[in-house]
Design a protein around this motif. Sequence first.
Motif, PDB file in Angstrom:
ATOM      1  N   TYR A 164       4.752 -46.180   6.977  1.00  0.00           N
ATOM      2  CA  TYR A 164       3.647 -45.429   6.712  1.00  0.00           C
ATOM      3  C   TYR A 164       3.730 -45.326   5.290  1.00  0.00           C
ATOM      4  CZ  TYR A 164       2.042 -43.705  11.235  1.00  0.00           C
ATOM      5  OH  TYR A 164       2.091 -43.678  12.311  1.00  0.00           O
ATOM      6  N   ALA A 165       4.890 -45.135   4.486  1.00  0.00           N
ATOM      7  CA  ALA A 165       5.051 -45.190   2.914  1.00  0.00           C
ATOM      8  C   ALA A 165       4.277 -46.295   2.274  1.00  0.00           C
ATOM      9  CB  ALA A 165       6.347 -44.792   2.507  1.00  0.00           C
ATOM     10  N   ALA A 166       4.768 -47.518   2.820  1.00  0.00           N
ATOM     11  CA  ALA A 166       4.381 -49.039   2.514  1.00  0.00           C
ATOM     12  C   ALA A 166       2.757 -48.888   2.614  1.00  0.00           C
ATOM     13  CB  ALA A 166       5.075 -49.846   3.217  1.00  0.00           C
ATOM     14  N   ALA A 167       2.120 -48.520   3.819  1.00  0.00           N
ATOM     15  CA  ALA A 167       0.663 -48.427   3.931  1.00  0.00           C
ATOM     16  C   ALA A 167       0.023 -47.688   3.135  1.00  0.00           C
ATOM     17  CB  ALA A 167       0.547 -47.961   5.464  1.00  0.00           C
ATOM     18  N   ALA A 168       0.680 -46.536   2.762  1.00  0.00           N
ATOM     19  CA  ALA A 168      -0.044 -45.673   1.705  1.00  0.00           C
ATOM     20  C   ALA A 168      -0.214 -46.220   0.430  1.00  0.00           C
ATOM     21  CB  ALA A 168       0.844 -44.413   1.476  1.00  0.00           C
ATOM     22  N   GLN A 169       0.726 -47.254   0.125  1.00  0.00           N
ATOM     23  CA  GLN A 169       0.552 -48.069  -1.185  1.00  0.00           C
ATOM     24  C   GLN A 169      -0.352 -49.248  -0.731  1.00  0.00           C
ATOM     25  OE1 GLN A 169       1.662 -46.017  -3.578  1.00  0.00           O
ATOM     26  NE2 GLN A 169       2.519 -47.660  -4.546  1.00  0.00           N
ATOM     27  N   ARG A 170      -0.857 -49.132   0.117  1.00  0.00           N
ATOM     28  CA  ARG A 170      -2.022 -50.430   0.550  1.00  0.00           C
ATOM     29  C   ARG A 170      -1.300 -51.784   0.604  1.00  0.00           C
ATOM     30  NH1 ARG A 170      -7.158 -48.584   1.804  1.00  0.00           N
ATOM     31  NH2 ARG A 170      -7.386 -46.345   0.761  1.00  0.00           N
ATOM     32  N   ILE A 171      -0.068 -51.703   0.972  1.00  0.00           N
ATOM     33  CA  ILE A 171       0.718 -52.958   1.260  1.00  0.00           C
ATOM     34  C   ILE A 171       0.532 -53.263   2.782  1.00  0.00           C
ATOM     35  CG2 ILE A 171       3.204 -53.975   1.480  1.00  0.00           C
ATOM     36  CD1 ILE A 171       4.069 -51.805  -0.730  1.00  0.00           C
ATOM     37  N   GLY A 172       0.321 -54.337   3.075  1.00  0.00           N
ATOM     38  CA  GLY A 172      -0.101 -55.011   4.586  1.00  0.00           C
ATOM     39  C   GLY A 172      -1.563 -54.569   5.014  1.00  0.00           C
ATOM     40  N   GLY A 173      -2.263 -53.812   4.522  1.00  0.00           N
ATOM     41  CA  GLY A 173      -3.595 -53.247   4.614  1.00  0.00           C
ATOM     42  C   GLY A 173      -3.570 -52.590   6.107  1.00  0.00           C
ATOM     43  N   GLU A 174      -4.474 -52.857   7.009  1.00  0.00           N
ATOM     44  CA  GLU A 174      -4.644 -52.220   8.154  1.00  0.00           C
ATOM     45  C   GLU A 174      -3.523 -52.523   9.251  1.00  0.00           C
ATOM     46  OE1 GLU A 174      -8.045 -51.573  11.588  1.00  0.00           O
ATOM     47  OE2 GLU A 174      -8.717 -51.737   9.599  1.00  0.00           O
ATOM     48  N   PRO A 175      -3.190 -53.751   9.225  1.00  0.00           N
ATOM     49  CA  PRO A 175      -2.057 -54.204  10.152  1.00  0.00           C
ATOM     50  C   PRO A 175      -0.829 -53.530  10.118  1.00  0.00           C
ATOM     51  CG  PRO A 175      -3.233 -56.130   9.437  1.00  0.00           C
ATOM     52  CD  PRO A 175      -3.906 -54.861   8.718  1.00  0.00           C
ATOM     53  N   MET A 176      -0.614 -53.037   8.735  1.00  0.00           N
ATOM     54  CA  MET A 176       0.427 -52.186   8.426  1.00  0.00           C
ATOM     55  C   MET A 176       0.653 -50.782   8.972  1.00  0.00           C
ATOM     56  SD  MET A 176       3.597 -52.018   7.027  1.00  0.00           S
ATOM     57  CE  MET A 176       3.714 -53.288   5.968  1.00  0.00           C
ATOM     58  N   ILE A 177      -0.687 -50.324   9.079  1.00  0.00           N
ATOM     59  CA  ILE A 177      -0.998 -48.719   9.796  1.00  0.00           C
ATOM     60  C   ILE A 177      -0.665 -49.190  11.301  1.00  0.00           C
ATOM     61  CG2 ILE A 177      -2.622 -47.146  10.335  1.00  0.00           C
ATOM     62  CD1 ILE A 177      -3.844 -47.770   7.732  1.00  0.00           C
ATOM     63  N   TRP A 178      -1.074 -50.174  11.703  1.00  0.00           N
ATOM     64  CA  TRP A 178      -1.056 -50.470  13.297  1.00  0.00           C
ATOM     65  C   TRP A 178       0.611 -50.572  13.568  1.00  0.00           C
ATOM     66  CZ3 TRP A 178      -4.025 -51.218  17.558  1.00  0.00           C
ATOM     67  CH2 TRP A 178      -5.331 -51.431  17.310  1.00  0.00           C
ATOM     68  N   ALA A 179       1.158 -51.317  12.461  1.00  0.00           N
ATOM     69  CA  ALA A 179       2.617 -51.257  12.969  1.00  0.00           C
ATOM     70  C   ALA A 179       3.654 -50.226  12.721  1.00  0.00           C
ATOM     71  CB  ALA A 179       3.434 -52.414  12.092  1.00  0.00           C
ATOM     72  N   ALA A 180       2.929 -49.147  11.655  1.00  0.00           N
ATOM     73  CA  ALA A 180       3.617 -47.894  11.644  1.00  0.00           C
ATOM     74  C   ALA A 180       3.700 -47.157  12.843  1.00  0.00           C
ATOM     75  CB  ALA A 180       3.105 -47.180  10.406  1.00  0.00           C
ATOM     76  N   CYS A 181       2.244 -46.959  13.152  1.00  0.00           N
ATOM     77  CA  CYS A 181       1.588 -46.103  14.340  1.00  0.00           C
ATOM     78  C   CYS A 181       2.820 -46.550  15.641  1.00  0.00           C
ATOM     79  CB  CYS A 181       0.340 -46.275  14.643  1.00  0.00           C
ATOM     80  SG  CYS A 181      -0.184 -44.948  16.065  1.00  0.00           S
ATOM     81  N   ILE A 182       2.636 -47.789  15.963  1.00  0.00           N
ATOM     82  CA  ILE A 182       3.384 -48.393  17.121  1.00  0.00           C
ATOM     83  C   ILE A 182       4.910 -48.187  16.946  1.00  0.00           C
ATOM     84  CG2 ILE A 182       4.241 -50.506  18.291  1.00  0.00           C
ATOM     85  CD1 ILE A 182       1.579 -51.917  17.688  1.00  0.00           C
ATOM     86  N   ALA A 183       5.535 -48.255  15.689  1.00  0.00           N
ATOM     87  CA  ALA A 183       7.100 -47.959  15.614  1.00  0.00           C
ATOM     88  C   ALA A 183       7.073 -46.406  15.814  1.00  0.00           C
ATOM     89  CB  ALA A 183       7.269 -48.515  14.317  1.00  0.00           C
ATOM     90  N   GLU A 184       6.064 -45.574  15.186  1.00  0.00           N
ATOM     91  CA  GLU A 184       6.336 -44.195  15.149  1.00  0.00           C
ATOM     92  C   GLU A 184       6.367 -43.581  16.723  1.00  0.00           C
ATOM     93  OE1 GLU A 184       3.590 -40.045  14.684  1.00  0.00           O
ATOM     94  OE2 GLU A 184       2.766 -41.976  13.873  1.00  0.00           O
ATOM     95  N   HIS A 185       5.367 -44.025  17.496  1.00  0.00           N
ATOM     96  CA  HIS A 185       5.541 -43.641  18.750  1.00  0.00           C
ATOM     97  C   HIS A 185       6.529 -44.079  19.674  1.00  0.00           C
ATOM     98  CE1 HIS A 185       1.424 -42.314  17.493  1.00  0.00           C
ATOM     99  NE2 HIS A 185       1.579 -41.400  18.582  1.00  0.00           N
ATOM    100  N   LEU A 186       6.907 -45.293  19.551  1.00  0.00           N
ATOM    101  CA  LEU A 186       7.908 -46.179  20.207  1.00  0.00           C
ATOM    102  C   LEU A 186       9.207 -45.506  19.883  1.00  0.00           C
ATOM    103  CD1 LEU A 186       8.731 -48.140  22.421  1.00  0.00           C
ATOM    104  CD2 LEU A 186       8.973 -49.730  20.291  1.00  0.00           C
ATOM    105  N   LEU A 187       9.824 -45.723  18.627  1.00  0.00           N
ATOM    106  CA  LEU A 187      10.926 -45.179  18.247  1.00  0.00           C
ATOM    107  C   LEU A 187      11.027 -43.778  18.181  1.00  0.00           C
ATOM    108  CD1 LEU A 187      11.335 -47.718  15.308  1.00  0.00           C
ATOM    109  CD2 LEU A 187      11.991 -47.856  17.592  1.00  0.00           C
ATOM    110  N   GLY A 188       9.909 -43.021  17.849  1.00  0.00           N
ATOM    111  CA  GLY A 188      10.142 -41.508  17.889  1.00  0.00           C
ATOM    112  C   GLY A 188      10.116 -40.943  19.316  1.00  0.00           C
ATOM    113  N   GLY A 189       9.367 -41.597  20.359  1.00  0.00           N
ATOM    114  CA  GLY A 189       9.863 -41.356  21.791  1.00  0.00           C
ATOM    115  C   GLY A 189      11.342 -41.434  22.213  1.00  0.00           C
TER     116      GLY A 189
END
Length: 420
Positions: A304-329
């Motif tokens: 998410y920190a990388a996405a906030a810096q506009r690194i990777g664009g929208e795909p980075m947000i998708w990756a962060a969300c998937i990782a957050e829910h999967l790994l957070g769970g």
Amino acid sequence: MSTPTRRALTLTPKPAYTLALLTGLYAAQGIPFGFFSQALPVLLREAGMSLKAISLSSLLFLPWALKFLWGPFVDQVGKPRSWLLPLQLCTAGGAAALSLVDLSQGFAMLFAALFVFSLFASVQDVVTDSIAVRLLDSRQRGLGNGIQVGAYRIGMVFGGGLLLYVYARLGSATMFLSMSMLLLLSSMPVLWLRLGKADAAAARTSARELAGGWWLRLREPGVIGFVALIAAYKFGDTMGASLVGPFMRDYGLSKEAIAIIKGSVGSSCGLAGAALGGWLAFRLPRRTVLLAFGIAQTASLALYAAAAQRIGGEPMIWAACIAEHLLGGMATVALFALMMDASDARHAGTDYSLYACAIVCVQGVAGFVGAAIGDAGGYTLVFIVSTVASALGCAALVVGLDRGVGPGLLRDVWAVRSST
């Protein structure tokens, strides 16, 4: 001081039945929660209520924050079945009765009924957690908490999305009758529950001791230290996760895209994380999974920190969300299993409720701190701070338990370093 031992049970249900029972009970809790958090705001907005008025629906969650108060009563008064059957039948009957209410005449009666629902569900949660602590051994608790997280999320899907769809198609009467049927179906395994009191001396417990029982448990050796460790483990993750929705909106994503990413994809990944985390917590030692999942959870925040810096664009947000829910769970399941390890079977409902309420409190504080940092320095700063806080919290938990912080019940479980 010798390490406390768990009281043996005279009648232990088969593991398959225990898991089916827990699945039904945790799903039953998710149904009203899903309705409160997802369906009810839509109904209120459709009725023309302001956003401030709709925000008052958060008061429906108050019994969940206070459930540690009735933990001692659940532990010491009556058998689990004598608590669960009346609670489940009353909530199912209440839902059926709400089908007779005309929502166009106002929501006062609905709010009153739903507050009672929330109160009953919070008591049921204490009973269910007590059953889980008493019936699941240290290895099975990984699977049990995978079921807890997964079944609760499924209940939320039914209580939120499904009931809202039924309301849109068939009206409020059919919606509440459907809720009643779902609650009854999820309660069926309770009919075969045969489990006695956790402590034969409970009948000698005074009313004063019951009312203050949670305070006595909080003062037990190692409990406050353990509360601090689990709070540290969740603080950074919660701080970052609390601002994901606003971040996506300010990034420029549409409401539809956010609904897909956080709703459909995020929920599916959360279920997958709960299942995978439960299986791994069953197979691997507690220390291993908490350390590994804690590091993985921290890494998701860095995305998410990388996405906030506009690194990777929208795909980075998708990756962060998937990782957050999967790994957070996965991390949540491992932490809940550890909380069950730290709960004395004679006071299981009280102990586990104290730990769970501590997490609820730290989530509120973390959300406020995250918002303050975000307002002051932006999303990049808050995600960096949450990543660091998550890493430090994971380290604090592992190092603290390595050094013997926490209830004595954790010593043997934490000492296991390899699967048997």
